[in-house]
Motif scaffolding. Structure first.
Motif: not given
Ligand code: COA
Ligand code: AMP
Length: 630
Positions: A20-47
């Motif tokens: 929801e907060q990410s919508r305040a930003i202009d994206w060229v392509t919006p992210p498909s989801r917020a959290l990318f946890a596949d390398k946990a405990p290294i986390y990424e957002w909006f990858s």
């Protein structure tokens, strides 16, 4: 909206809330989801989103018809000048600089070191890198050549952008010789350097390597914004750790945009178009987040202040800036207020200015002592808001979210956890302790967007330094407690980091320098309490057997050495020669006990101490230099 409702909404659905907060930003392509946890405990957002920081910080405001709004005010009491740059002008200046960098071969992912004082060109250089996807690393001007060299070695920049000089109240800081010295010291060499010649000092350019800032932009087409992935590094910012090797905190693009944008209204309480001022330096995280990026991303006017709280020309400077530029929200370090209070205890100068535009004062960077808060509240008559965060997090972990709802202020507390942060106080075994009990402050993983995903080229160090002690948590390195109402109290660091005038410094790094002195056999550096700067470093030197040189001479040499190797910002001015250092039986130096002696606090002699008699020697040595009741 109430803080509790917002925090609960985040806690109930963290990923949905951040989307929801990410919508305040202009994206060229919006992210498909917020959290990318596949390398946990290294986390990424909006990858997997595509986005550009410079577009969001500059171009989109021009496109929205706000090009004539002032983006940056450069207020420089040290040069006696004030300049204003509109968003339209900023877009033009940044696009041309980015074009010139691109024409010289800088592309997405290349590193660019920026070594500049508090001038708008520093922000333009940062934004120009962002425009073309280059990763900047800004180095604070108060660091010496060797520190700059360490960063060059680690970041391996293709280019370095620097100014000819900085201006401190008592001297011109010759940046160019420091830069040349650093490049000589480093094994990695940049392809080229761009030098912004200031009129106060024109530096000699090295043929074939150095380019003039204006000259190299001549006739080059401006660059467009290059879309980058949400997890593309926006920048690397080096910060002090336990050793002399600084940690390269990485900031990913997408989360940085989203979190900073959210913080401007909800924490700092400003609307687009209003003037926001953070009196810090672009070399620190506060300068990255709240002088450069957040105010611009949010469409505010930001102030680049080239001066000090006192002496440029007096303790009324801050009030003059707030009045002249109609500042709505102001952020600085408590030490700046202590300096003002020392020069103008009754706050007489406050009365000379019209501060009616100011709605709140924000303090961070070190513990805000109750006296300073009370003085500021009394003189400014606005809420004084302590907030707590770190280079690693990039935006507040705990704050009083005045833009949402001003919670009751509790002296000595930076208030409550911001949405995104599940803050816990843990015992040594990693178990949450009861409210009111002291422990290590940790944040349950994942950390929110905008915080560090890793250290530059050092994922192992990232895991070891932050994730390994308390599995499932990020270890902040701070100790403290939480009260019944969820207010946090930050009491001390759990590592060898000290905080001098709001500057984060490593005693370990200073010890490494002292150990390099030919007469020093062993040493320790501690941070002792200082009424102005919060803490002040003090060195203890054990000399080589047979060394019979006068102590004051050796002490003076070590002071000079730290200034040369780390820089004036280390503020290392006091050291004493002692016979021995207090240690445990296993040989660990008892620094915490030494700090207690220096500060005149009561303490229990550690059961593991090798020889308690040494503590008296330490006390006597400290008294000799004015501490421990001396
Ligand atoms: N470039 C070069 N040298 C610098 C520098 C810079 N950007 N910033 C500081 N220095 C030097 C100073 O000139 C001083 O050198 P000196 O030993 O020759 O006098 C030394 O580093 C220590 O500086 P500082 O810690 O600023 O101490 P000070 O005594 O000059 O000023 C304060 C005291 C309180 C006024 C000042 O520390 C201050 O403004 N603090 C606020 C800091 C701040 O905003 N931090 C925010 C981080 S969030
Ligand atoms: P830096 O990374 O330079 O911003 O320094 C971060 C450290 O400064 C934190 O880990 C704390 O030790 C200290 N710090 C920052 N803000 C506060 C605050 N409001 N209260 C107490 N300590 C703080």
């Amino acid at each position: 909206m109430s803080y509790t409702s917002v925090y609960s909404a985040w806690a109930a659905d963290p990923e949905g809330w951040w989307m929801e907060q990410s919508r305040a930003i202009d994206w060229v392509t919006p992210p498909s989801r917020a959290l990318f946890a596949d390398k946990a405990p290294i986390y990424e957002w909006f990858s997997d989103g595509l986005v550009n920081t410079c577009w969001n910080a500059v171009d989109r405001h021009v496109a929205a018809g706000r090009g004539a709004q002032v983006a940056i005010i450069h207020d420089s009491p040290v040069t006696g000048t004030i300049h204003r740059i509109t968003y339209a002008e900023l877009q033009d200046r940044v696009a041309r600089l980015a074009g010139a960098l691109a024409a010289r071969g800088i592309t997405k992912g290349d590193r660019v070191i920026i070594y500049m004082p508090m001038i708008p060109e520093a922000l333009e250089a940062m934004l120009a890198c962002a425009r073309i996807g280059a990763i900047h690393s800004v180095v604070f001007g108060g660091f010496a050549a060797a520190e700059l060299a360490t960063r060059i070695e680690d970041a391996r920049p293709k280019a370095i952008i620097a100014a000819s000089c900085g201006i401190e109240p008592n001297r011109v800081v010759h940046y160019k010789p420091l830069l040349d010295g650093a490049i000589d010291l480093a094994a990695h060499k940049p392809d080229f350097c761009v030098i912004f010649q200031r009129e106060q000092e024109v530096a000699r350019l090295v043929d074939g390597r150095d380019l003039d800032w204006h000259g190299f932009q001549y006739g080059v087409p401006p660059a467009d914004c290059v879309p980058v992935e949400g997890n593309h590094p926006a920048y690397i910012l080096y910060t002090s750790g336990t050793t002399g090797q600084p940690k390269g905190v990485v900031r990913h693009t997408g989360g940085h945009l989203v979190a900073l944008h959210w913080s401007m209204k909800n924490i700092f309480g400003v609307d687009p178009g209003e003037v926001f001022w953070a009196a810090s330096d672009v070399g620190w995280v506060v300068g990255h987040s709240y002088i450069c990026y957040a105010p611009l991303i949010h469409g505010n006017t930001t102030i680049v202040f080239e001066g000090k709280p006192v002496g440029t020309p007096d303790a009324g400077t801050f009030w003059r800036v707030i009045q002249d530029h109609r500042v709505a929200s102001f952020f600085t370090a408590p030490t700046a207020f202590r300096a003002i209070k020392r020069d103008d205890p009754e706050g007489k100068l406050v009365g000379d200015y019209d501060l009616s535009s100011l709605r709140a004062l924000y303090l961070a960077g070190e513990r805000a002592d109750p006296d300073t808060i009370l003085w500021a509240q009394d003189k400014l008559k606005v809420p004084v808001i302590d907030h707590w965060w770190q280079t690693e997090t990039g935006w507040p972990i705990a704050a009083n979210p005045a833009g949402l709802e001003l919670l009751p202020v509790k002296l000595g507390s930076p208030s409550v956890a911001m949405p995104g942060y599940d803050v816990q106080v843990l015992d040594e075994g990693g178990h949450p302790v009861p409210r009111g009990t002291l422990g290590a402050i940790a944040v349950k993983l994942p950390l929110p967007p905008g915080t560090l995903p890793t250290l530059w080229n050092a994922e192992g160090r990232f895991r070891a330094a932050y994730l390994s002690h308390f599995p499932g948590y990020y270890e902040t390195g701070d100790a403290g407690y939480m009260d019944e109402d969820g207010y946090l109290y930050i009491m001390a660091r759990t590592d060898d980091v000290i905080n001098v005038a709001g500057h984060r410094l490593s005693t370990g790094a200073m010890e490494e320098v002292l150990a390099g002195h030919p007469d020093v056999a062993e040493c320790a550096v501690i941070g002792v309490a200082d009424t102005l700067k919060g803490q002040s470093p003090v060195g203890f030197l054990c000399l080589n057997k047979g060394c019979n040189r006068p102590y004051p001479e050796i002490v003076a040499e070590t002071v000079k050495l730290v200034r040369e190797k780390i820089g004036p910002v280390a503020d290392f001015k006091k050291a004493v020669v002692v016979e021995r250092l207090p240690k445990t039986r296993s040989g660990k130096i008892l620094r915490a006990t030494m700090v207690k002696i220096a500060d005149g606090e009561t303490f229990k002699v550690p059961a593991t101490i090798d020889d308690p008699a040494i503590l008296d020697e330490i006390r006597a040595a400290l008294r000799g230099i004015g501490y421990a009741g001396g």
